[in-house]
Design an enzyme around this catalytic site. Structure first.
Site, PDB file in Angstrom:
ATOM      1  N   ASP A  89       0.822  -1.209   0.000  1.00  0.00           N
ATOM      2  CA  ASP A  89       0.000   0.000   0.000  1.00  0.00           C
ATOM      3  C   ASP A  89       0.855   1.258   0.000  1.00  0.00           C
ATOM      4  O   ASP A  89       1.500   1.572   1.003  1.00  0.00           O
ATOM      5  CB  ASP A  89      -0.907  -0.026   1.232  1.00  0.00           C
ATOM      6  CG  ASP A  89      -1.762   1.220   1.368  1.00  0.00           C
ATOM      7  OD1 ASP A  89      -2.107   1.816   0.325  1.00  0.00           O
ATOM      8  OD2 ASP A  89      -2.071   1.590   2.510  1.00  0.00           O
ATOM      9  N   ASP A 276      -2.288   5.821  -4.931  1.00  0.00           N
ATOM     10  CA  ASP A 276      -2.615   4.903  -3.845  1.00  0.00           C
ATOM     11  C   ASP A 276      -2.896   3.500  -4.377  1.00  0.00           C
ATOM     12  O   ASP A 276      -3.947   3.248  -4.964  1.00  0.00           O
ATOM     13  CB  ASP A 276      -3.836   5.442  -3.089  1.00  0.00           C
ATOM     14  CG  ASP A 276      -4.169   4.630  -1.849  1.00  0.00           C
ATOM     15  OD1 ASP A 276      -3.524   3.590  -1.626  1.00  0.00           O
ATOM     16  OD2 ASP A 276      -5.071   5.035  -1.104  1.00  0.00           O
TER      17      ASP A 276
END
Length: 495
Positions: A89, A276
């Protein structure tokens, strides 16, 4: 960054395939193969951004619950290594996995748990921590052990052992934890991120990592993250590099967003965008997402209040605009916004106002005030294109019909995809178009196929916003290089 956004997911029932393969090669690069899962209707519906929640601390983070994440890889913790499936992430900075001491949460029994007693390289730290997640935080404590990523071992890596998991959200997770690839100043407890220790311990020759996400839903390999370099097989042409605008997130500036070749206006002077890998969707200002939804024929929206403003105040707003009245004064003057812009009303859209200091308490604008501001903006954009009053009012009325519903779905017609326009992001003065196939999600449910638009609303006030979050739909179209050494990000067409 003093804000956070919320992704709320209630259920995922997708099945995952076999564990992920990690490889290295003679070129000195360390590769981690990713698996991809297919989203189902339940997970996608509830993965919408429902509200903006202001964080009242100076070190605020934006929150998500990861349950719409599609890509995951495998790591090992301890000696001998205990295997965990994690989301890599770029929107967070900590490594966390469930702890063997998580005994009171049912969800922990459905995930791999770290057992420190089984590792001969474990070092006790024990510092309590709270990891941002969903609407709040999940508790745990800091431990230290060796981490295996691919064929390399990162020694003495600190990470969080989670001791309590939410019963619904975590039961739905088909991965065990998160490996954050963000910056240390956003790391809970200022723990040194895994990526930093890869560099410090000499495991990578270049301070970069690159990400390729395979958009073929039936391919065995879902994607690949490469630490220390770039795999030239995964992209076409050259990368366009743009500098980071701050060292809190992998955040850049984007220019205007085009629908076909038509500008949407809000980001002409620049908007922030976080890159992201921990979310599937593309989130952005309601003013732009609404225009996109109209262009792609997305349906399932709230519109009554917005259309009422057009019908009751459209002529007045028009007169104010052409008279040269400042846009921020118009909605105050007609009585839909208060003089200090601090209405509080319970309704479908809530936008936090901006105060002098991010640490001050906030109030919420009236939804009618928010609708009015959007209408003024839309009319200004159309005036720049020299459209007539009648045409502009009709166009804005149509936009009201396409306002995203914070608690609903954004369906699009699967049979009309060929007629939908490209949506283009301007990055580094270059165009990065997304085709309809790239910005929509096709969900198979039994014998039925449902298509969703991949754009969801996210309204963040200045100075942090307007803000975009470019998730996996964008990253699947463009191979991405995260250049830590030069504090920049590069994009090239994915192969």
């Amino acid at each position: 960054m003093g804000f956070k956004y919320l992704l709320v997911v209630t259920c995922v029932c997708a099945w995952f395939g076999s564990l992920v393969v990690t490889t290295s090669s003679g070129d000195g690069l360390m590769r981690v193969s990713l698996k991809r899962r297919s989203l189902d209707i339940s997970s996608l519906n509830s993965a919408k951004i429902k509200e903006v929640v202001n964080h009242l601390k100076a070190d605020g983070v934006y929150l998500k619950n990861y349950l719409d994440a599609q890509y995951f890889g495998e790591i090992g913790i301890g000696s001998p290594p205990q295997s965990f499936r994690v989301v890599f992430d770029t929107g967070s900075s900590n490594l966390w996995v469930p702890s063997a001491k998580c005994v009171l949460s049912i969800a922990c029994y459905f995930h791999s748990k770290y057992r420190s007693k089984l590792s001969n390289t474990y070092t006790k730290i024990g510092t309590p921590c709270k990891i941002p997640y969903g609407r709040g935080h999940i508790p745990g404590f800091i431990s230290q052990d060796n981490i295996r990523v691919g064929d390399i071992i990162i020694k003495d890596q600190q990470f969080a052992e989670i001791t309590k998991e939410g019963p619904l959200a975590f039961l739905a997770m088909h991965f065990d934890g998160i490996l954050g690839l963000g910056f240390q100043n956003k790391s809970v407890g200022q723990v040194t991120p895994v990526w930093y220790n890869m560099i410090e311990q000499g495991h990578v020759s270049q301070k970069i990592f690159s990400l390729w996400l395979n958009q073929d839903p039936v391919a065995k390999v879902g994607g690949e993250i490469v630490f220390g370099g770039i795999d030239w097989r995964h992209f076409k042409g050259d990368h366009t590099y743009v500098p980071l605008t701050q060292k809190d997130y992998w955040q850049i500036e984007v220019g205007d967003i085009l629908i076909a070749n038509n500008p949407t206006g809000l980001c002409e002077g620049g908007c922030a965008a976080i890159i992201d890998s921990g979310t599937s969707l593309i989130a952005g200002p309601t003013k732009i997402v609404t225009q996109i939804n109209r262009a792609i024929g997305a349906e399932g929206y709230v519109s009554y209040e917005c259309k009422n403003i057009i019908h009751n105040y459209g002529d007045s707003i028009w007169e104010y605009i052409i008279s040269g009245l400042k846009p921020e004064i118009i909605c105050v003057d007609i009585g839909l916004c208060s003089r200090n812009r601090t209405f509080i009303t319970n309704d479908v859209i809530e936008t936090a106002t901006h105060n002098e200091s991010w640490g001050e308490s906030r109030t919420k604008e009236s939804p009618l005030c928010t609708f009015c501001d959007m209408i003024v903006f839309w009319m200004q954009v159309q005036l720049k294109q020299k459209n007539t009053k009648e045409k502009i009012l009709k166009y804005v009325d149509e936009l009201c019909e396409k306002l995203p519903n914070p608690v609903g779905q954004t369906f699009i017609d699967c049979n009309d995809i060929a007629n939908m326009p490209q949506i283009t992001f301007t990055i580094g003065n270059k165009s990065f178009p997304l085709s309809p196939e790239q910005y929509m999600l096709r969900i198979e449910e039994g014998c039925n196929t449902v298509c969703y638009g991949g754009f969801v609303p996210l309204d963040v006030p200045a100075p942090q916003g307007p803000l975009w979050v470019l998730g996996d739909l964008f990253l699947g179209a463009y191979h991405t290089v995260f250049d830590y050494g030069n504090l920049r990000i590069g994009f090239a067409e994915a192969a």
